[in-house]
Design an enzyme around this catalytic site. Sequence first.
Site, PDB file in Angstrom:
ATOM      1  N   LYS A 186      74.442  24.276  68.810  1.00 36.58           N
ATOM      2  CA  LYS A 186      74.821  22.585  68.704  1.00 36.58           C
ATOM      3  C   LYS A 186      76.084  22.795  68.040  1.00 36.58           C
ATOM      4  CE  LYS A 186      75.074  19.941  65.769  1.00 36.58           C
ATOM      5  NZ  LYS A 186      76.056  19.540  64.635  1.00 36.58           N
ATOM      6  N   THR A 197      78.201  29.606  63.456  1.00 39.31           N
ATOM      7  CA  THR A 197      78.827  28.216  63.814  1.00 39.31           C
ATOM      8  C   THR A 197      77.876  27.210  63.324  1.00 39.31           C
ATOM      9  OG1 THR A 197      79.217  27.067  65.587  1.00 39.31           O
ATOM     10  CG2 THR A 197      77.541  28.479  66.190  1.00 39.31           C
TER      11      THR A 197
END
Length: 412
Positions: A186, A197
Amino acid sequence: MAVNSPKPVAADLKAVAGIEIGVAEAGIKKPNRKDLLVLKLAPTATVAGVFTLNRFCAAPVQISKANLAAVTAGAAPIRALLVNTGNANAGTGESGLADAQASCAALAELLGCTPQQILPFSTGVILEPLPVQRLVAGLPQAVAALTSDNWFSAAEAIMTTDTQPKAGSRTVTIGGHAVTLTGISKGAGMIKPNMATMLGFLAFDATVAQPVLDQLVKQAADKSFNCITIDGDTSTNDSFMLVATGAGSLVIDSIDSPHYAELAAAVTELSTFLAQAIVRDGEGATKFMTVTVEDGRTVEECRKIAYSIAHSPLVKTAFFASDPNLGRILAAIGYAGVDDLDVGQLNLYLDDVWVAKNGGRNPDYQEQDGQRVMQQSEITIRVKLARGDATATLWTCDLSHDYVSINADYRS
């Protein structure tokens, strides 16, 4: 709409033996949405991860790092991952740590393990207290829903400003052993490579020794999640986790194993797919851009130049407008911090169009050719430095009006 990234199909996401998935609607930020995820792991599973380097790292990041370190020191293995969306539990001080620990304790009681065997993860708004009572109240629903074929719902349950879930599966054969890999990710904004991330979880059914998995997660992240950037902001909650469930027949106990490289290639390929899906769904993105810097002295200087291009608001807005104001790219290269760069040797390309030759405008370059490329939804910026044989590639997106609107209205 994500750039050339179709929404995953639930039926295409393969169950991974040794992991069960449960999702609940806990009302953490908004009612009637999936916002709580439990990933229950087999006792044979090993887990490794990389995390944000932001000094304001969130409470769940701090606890997950500590619990993983305890496993390395000989503690009982990790038995579950606990993820919530709607609240980052970051910038929340000691009370935030207590809330994350309480969440782990509540899930541990339901699963019959210790709180130290739970890894918590959160995503959402920073500087707001975690509504821990709602989270804990939703856990029985998530545990009751545990099943092996719930990856699509898992991808939905970790979304924030994402316009669609991000997930993928692969089946590979390594040394005669079938290995199934499935992952979710996500993120749509506040993305800059700095050890992972926003959130990414990838599981596969091989048996992998802990030291090997620790190396594999770093190797895969460096070639995938650490090669994306949307807006240059590094989140407080960045986490990327690998889970080797141990439920399959492939066993890798050393990086010198003849099968390690094949497994690493499969994990990295799926990680790259999940990382690029984040860029394709960047907040307000209309263009997916590959930035490749070639012929550098080191990978580090190639990355430095690539980041400078990818982070430049002037470059990103020009690409949004399909405006071939390509001197902006040269300017970004020039201030990247490679002090001894000989710009007189530099060449710049947009896809097949040779824009700058030996540091100046290519005499054969026509602006309509640059504009033709910039009107595409996928574009490659290629820089040749004529300094060596090192190369680096990043993936980014343009910067549109919608990016400003999304972030201005994010908490509403």
